[in-house]
Structure formats: structure tokens, C-alpha cells
Design a protein around this motif. Structure first.
Motif, PDB file in Angstrom:
ATOM      1  N   GLU A  21      -4.760   0.540  14.324  1.00 17.96           N
ATOM      2  CA  GLU A  21      -4.858  -0.917  14.173  1.00 17.96           C
ATOM      3  C   GLU A  21      -6.287  -1.358  13.876  1.00 17.96           C
ATOM      4  O   GLU A  21      -6.513  -2.177  12.980  1.00 17.96           O
ATOM      5  CB  GLU A  21      -4.328  -1.619  15.423  1.00 17.96           C
ATOM      6  CG  GLU A  21      -4.215  -3.117  15.255  1.00 17.96           C
ATOM      7  CD  GLU A  21      -3.373  -3.777  16.336  1.00 17.96           C
ATOM      8  OE1 GLU A  21      -3.449  -5.007  16.449  1.00 17.96           O
ATOM      9  OE2 GLU A  21      -2.642  -3.053  17.046  1.00 17.96           O
ATOM     10  N   LEU A  24      -7.230  -0.224  10.331  1.00 13.26           N
ATOM     11  CA  LEU A  24      -6.524  -0.994   9.309  1.00 13.26           C
ATOM     12  C   LEU A  24      -7.071  -2.422   9.242  1.00 13.26           C
ATOM     13  O   LEU A  24      -7.228  -2.981   8.151  1.00 13.26           O
ATOM     14  CB  LEU A  24      -5.027  -1.003   9.606  1.00 13.26           C
ATOM     15  CG  LEU A  24      -4.096  -1.244   8.419  1.00 13.26           C
ATOM     16  CD1 LEU A  24      -4.231  -0.138   7.390  1.00 13.26           C
ATOM     17  CD2 LEU A  24      -2.645  -1.344   8.883  1.00 13.26           C
ATOM     18  N   GLU A  25      -7.378  -2.979  10.408  1.00 12.69           N
ATOM     19  CA  GLU A  25      -7.946  -4.331  10.439  1.00 12.69           C
ATOM     20  C   GLU A  25      -9.307  -4.357   9.742  1.00 12.69           C
ATOM     21  O   GLU A  25      -9.609  -5.274   8.962  1.00 12.69           O
ATOM     22  CB  GLU A  25      -8.076  -4.817  11.886  1.00 12.69           C
ATOM     23  CG  GLU A  25      -8.398  -6.300  12.024  1.00 12.69           C
ATOM     24  CD  GLU A  25      -7.278  -7.196  11.531  1.00 12.69           C
ATOM     25  OE1 GLU A  25      -7.581  -8.141  10.760  1.00 12.69           O
ATOM     26  OE2 GLU A  25      -6.108  -6.951  11.890  1.00 12.69           O
ATOM     27  N   THR A  27     -10.247  -2.410   7.410  1.00 13.35           N
ATOM     28  CA  THR A  27     -10.008  -2.213   5.980  1.00 13.35           C
ATOM     29  C   THR A  27      -9.564  -3.499   5.298  1.00 13.35           C
ATOM     30  O   THR A  27     -10.055  -3.853   4.219  1.00 13.35           O
ATOM     31  CB  THR A  27      -8.954  -1.108   5.766  1.00 13.35           C
ATOM     32  OG1 THR A  27      -9.424   0.103   6.362  1.00 13.35           O
ATOM     33  CG2 THR A  27      -8.678  -0.875   4.297  1.00 13.35           C
ATOM     34  N   PHE A  28      -8.659  -4.220   5.938  1.00 15.15           N
ATOM     35  CA  PHE A  28      -8.173  -5.458   5.311  1.00 15.15           C
ATOM     36  C   PHE A  28      -9.183  -6.597   5.435  1.00 15.15           C
ATOM     37  O   PHE A  28      -9.200  -7.499   4.592  1.00 15.15           O
ATOM     38  CB  PHE A  28      -6.795  -5.829   5.873  1.00 15.15           C
ATOM     39  CG  PHE A  28      -5.683  -5.088   5.180  1.00 15.15           C
ATOM     40  CD1 PHE A  28      -5.028  -5.647   4.093  1.00 15.15           C
ATOM     41  CD2 PHE A  28      -5.332  -3.810   5.583  1.00 15.15           C
ATOM     42  CE1 PHE A  28      -4.036  -4.956   3.429  1.00 15.15           C
ATOM     43  CE2 PHE A  28      -4.333  -3.104   4.918  1.00 15.15           C
ATOM     44  CZ  PHE A  28      -3.688  -3.680   3.839  1.00 15.15           C
ATOM     45  N   ASN A  29     -10.039  -6.543   6.436  1.00 10.13           N
ATOM     46  CA  ASN A  29     -11.162  -7.482   6.471  1.00 10.13           C
ATOM     47  C   ASN A  29     -12.086  -7.238   5.288  1.00 10.13           C
ATOM     48  O   ASN A  29     -12.619  -8.182   4.685  1.00 10.13           O
ATOM     49  CB  ASN A  29     -11.947  -7.336   7.781  1.00 10.13           C
ATOM     50  CG  ASN A  29     -11.273  -8.038   8.939  1.00 10.13           C
ATOM     51  OD1 ASN A  29     -10.470  -8.953   8.740  1.00 10.13           O
ATOM     52  ND2 ASN A  29     -11.576  -7.617  10.156  1.00 10.13           N
ATOM     53  N   ARG A  32     -10.487  -8.707   2.331  1.00  6.10           N
ATOM     54  CA  ARG A  32     -10.651 -10.172   2.357  1.00  6.10           C
ATOM     55  C   ARG A  32     -12.037 -10.573   1.888  1.00  6.10           C
ATOM     56  O   ARG A  32     -12.204 -11.572   1.182  1.00  6.10           O
ATOM     57  CB  ARG A  32     -10.384 -10.700   3.764  1.00  6.10           C
ATOM     58  CG  ARG A  32      -8.933 -10.586   4.233  1.00  6.10           C
ATOM     59  CD  ARG A  32      -8.722 -11.189   5.617  1.00  6.10           C
ATOM     60  NE  ARG A  32      -7.394 -10.890   6.116  1.00  6.10           N
ATOM     61  CZ  ARG A  32      -7.101  -9.917   6.982  1.00  6.10           C
ATOM     62  NH1 ARG A  32      -8.086  -9.151   7.460  1.00  6.10           N
ATOM     63  NH2 ARG A  32      -5.875  -9.702   7.379  1.00  6.10           N
ATOM     64  N   TRP A  37      -7.441  -9.893  -0.617  1.00  3.83           N
ATOM     65  CA  TRP A  37      -6.347 -10.040   0.364  1.00  3.83           C
ATOM     66  C   TRP A  37      -6.522 -11.371   1.062  1.00  3.83           C
ATOM     67  O   TRP A  37      -7.638 -11.730   1.458  1.00  3.83           O
ATOM     68  CB  TRP A  37      -6.381  -8.890   1.381  1.00  3.83           C
ATOM     69  CG  TRP A  37      -5.143  -8.818   2.233  1.00  3.83           C
ATOM     70  CD1 TRP A  37      -4.975  -9.270   3.507  1.00  3.83           C
ATOM     71  CD2 TRP A  37      -3.880  -8.270   1.846  1.00  3.83           C
ATOM     72  NE1 TRP A  37      -3.697  -9.033   3.942  1.00  3.83           N
ATOM     73  CE2 TRP A  37      -3.002  -8.417   2.937  1.00  3.83           C
ATOM     74  CE3 TRP A  37      -3.413  -7.659   0.676  1.00  3.83           C
ATOM     75  CZ2 TRP A  37      -1.689  -7.980   2.901  1.00  3.83           C
ATOM     76  CZ3 TRP A  37      -2.096  -7.226   0.633  1.00  3.83           C
ATOM     77  CH2 TRP A  37      -1.251  -7.386   1.736  1.00  3.83           C
ATOM     78  N   THR A  41      -3.003  -8.787   8.254  1.00  3.86           N
ATOM     79  CA  THR A  41      -3.022  -7.334   8.083  1.00  3.86           C
ATOM     80  C   THR A  41      -1.616  -6.782   8.331  1.00  3.86           C
ATOM     81  O   THR A  41      -1.016  -7.057   9.378  1.00  3.86           O
ATOM     82  CB  THR A  41      -4.016  -6.695   9.067  1.00  3.86           C
ATOM     83  OG1 THR A  41      -5.315  -7.227   8.823  1.00  3.86           O
ATOM     84  CG2 THR A  41      -4.047  -5.183   8.916  1.00  3.86           C
TER      85      THR A  41
END
Length: 225
Positions: A21, A24-25, A27-29, A32, A37, A41
């Protein structure tokens, strides 16, 4: 009879949930920050597909991104995973080292076959000193088809193995056993799904159960032949 056990890594030996988690967080930050994105997430979607090769992960999580963006995201995610492993944020499942010690004492060879990337697997093996017990760790990167069944087949061929069991939590592990005429041991752990586990010959709730199962495997090998 010399026995061999082939283990999956994520969700079987390594508690991937502990670093999944946060990695992945991160990575998606990052996505963004690049304006690539703009929503939550997709951690739940990742949990559902846990166990498939990473290229297929990014096809699912980033359906509207091109291959170059997916590859860049994959590299960033891998970097975060490795960093979190090396900083001690992950963990093995209970009893891994005790069971590995028991298996080695009973003349059992141990291998790892994972859909994870080589650098990621190397970080786990190194941090937890798993090569003290594990003969070799195999990554899906070594197989052009990205098939767990083909990966397991390559282990059997390299080490001339005839009797073995595959221990894992997802359908790809169970199918890898079946496709190669091996015994399938399903792990009812964090990412496991009931409909997939129902297809395994044996299901365990804790790796410690392998100590009692090991003596029974020889008869199962003969039955499977």
C-alpha cells in the motif's frame, strides 16, 4: 526419497501487504505530480489481481496509459518496493525460517518461483538471508511467456526434479503444479481467494503445517504418477 518444494514469494513467504500500500501510494502520488493520475490509488484493484506479472498489473491499473508510461511507473514502483524492503518495513510470514530449517534437516530442496522481478526478489532474499536455505530463486523475468507454469518447468529441468510440490496462494501457483504433474499446496493467506484454493490438493492456514504434511507427500507423489 529426495523431495523438493517450490514456493511462491508474494503472499506466501513474504507479507507483501506490509509494503504494497505505501509503495503503491508513493507511485500514484508520483503520477499525480506529473498530472498523469487524478483519482484514488487503485489499491483494491491491485489486491484482486495480486500474483499476476507486473506488466499485466500495469495494463490493468493504467488502462489509458501507453507502454512507455507503464514501464516508467513499473520502474518507480520497483524502486519504492526495494527501498521499503531494505528499510525493514516488510516481513516474512510466521514460521518461514523454522519451516525452512525443518525442510533442510529432512533432506528437502527449497526453491522460489515468483512473478516478482529479479531486483525485488533479490532484495527480499538478501534482507532475510533466505539463501541460507533456498537453492535458487527464479523470477518470471527469466521466462519469455511470463507463465508461472513455464517458470516451474524450467526449475524442474535445471535441477532434474521429478517429485515436488508447489506452495502458493494464487491460482497461477496451483496451475503451475498441475501443469507439471506436481502436488499443489494452497496457502489461505492474505491475498488468497476461496474459489482458487478449492482447486489445490492441500490447503494450509499456516506454513508450520508443512512439517506434518512433508511425510505424507511421498505417498502422494506415487499416487500422482
Amino acid at each position: 526419497m529426495t523431495q523438493s518444494l517450490i514456493f511462491d514469494m508474494d503472499g506466501t513467504l513474504f507479507q507483501t501487504d506490509k509494503i504494497l500500500e505505501i509503495s503503491l501510494e508513493d507511485t500514484f502520488n508520483h503520477l499525480r505530480s506529473l498530472n498523469k493520475w487524478d483519482t484514488v490509488t487503485p489499491i483494491d484493484k491491485y489486491r484482486q489481481i495480486m500474483g499476476v506479472p507486473l506488466p499485466k498489473v500495469w495494463e490493468t491499473l493504467l488502462p489509458n496509459h501507453n507502454n512507455e508510461e507503464r514501464e516508467q511507473t513499473d520502474a518507480y514502483f520497483l524502486e519504492k518496493l526495494v527501498r521499503n524492503i531494505r528499510s525493514g518495513k516488510g516481513a516474512l510470514y510466521p514460521n518461514v525460517k523454522e519451516v525452512f530449517t525443518f525442510l533442510k534437516e529432512h533432506n528437502c530442496s527449497i526453491y522460489i518461483a515468483s512473478n516478482g522481478l529479479s531486483a525485488y526478489l533479490k532484495a527480499i532474499v538478501s534482507y532475510y538471508n533466505l539463501d541460507k536455505w533456498v537453492t535458487e530463486t527464479f523470477s518470471i523475468q527469466q521466462i519469455e511467456s511470463l507463465s508461472k507454469s513455464d517458470l516451474v518447468r524450467s526449475i524442474l529441468k535445471k535441477y532434474d526434479i521429478t517429485n515436488a510440490a508447489v506452495v502458493g496462494d494464487r491460482l497461477s501457483d496451483i496451475n503451475a503444479a498441475k501443469d507439471n504433474g506436481l502436488i499443489s499446496i494452497g496457502c489461505n493467506f492474505d491475498f488468497a481467494q476461496e474459489d482458487e484454493l478449492s482447486q489445490a490438493e492441500i490447503v494450509i492456514d499456516d506454513l508450520i503445517e508443512l512439517k506434518a504434511i512433508l511425510p505424507k507427500l511421498e505417498n502422494m507423489y506415487l499416487t500422482n504418477k
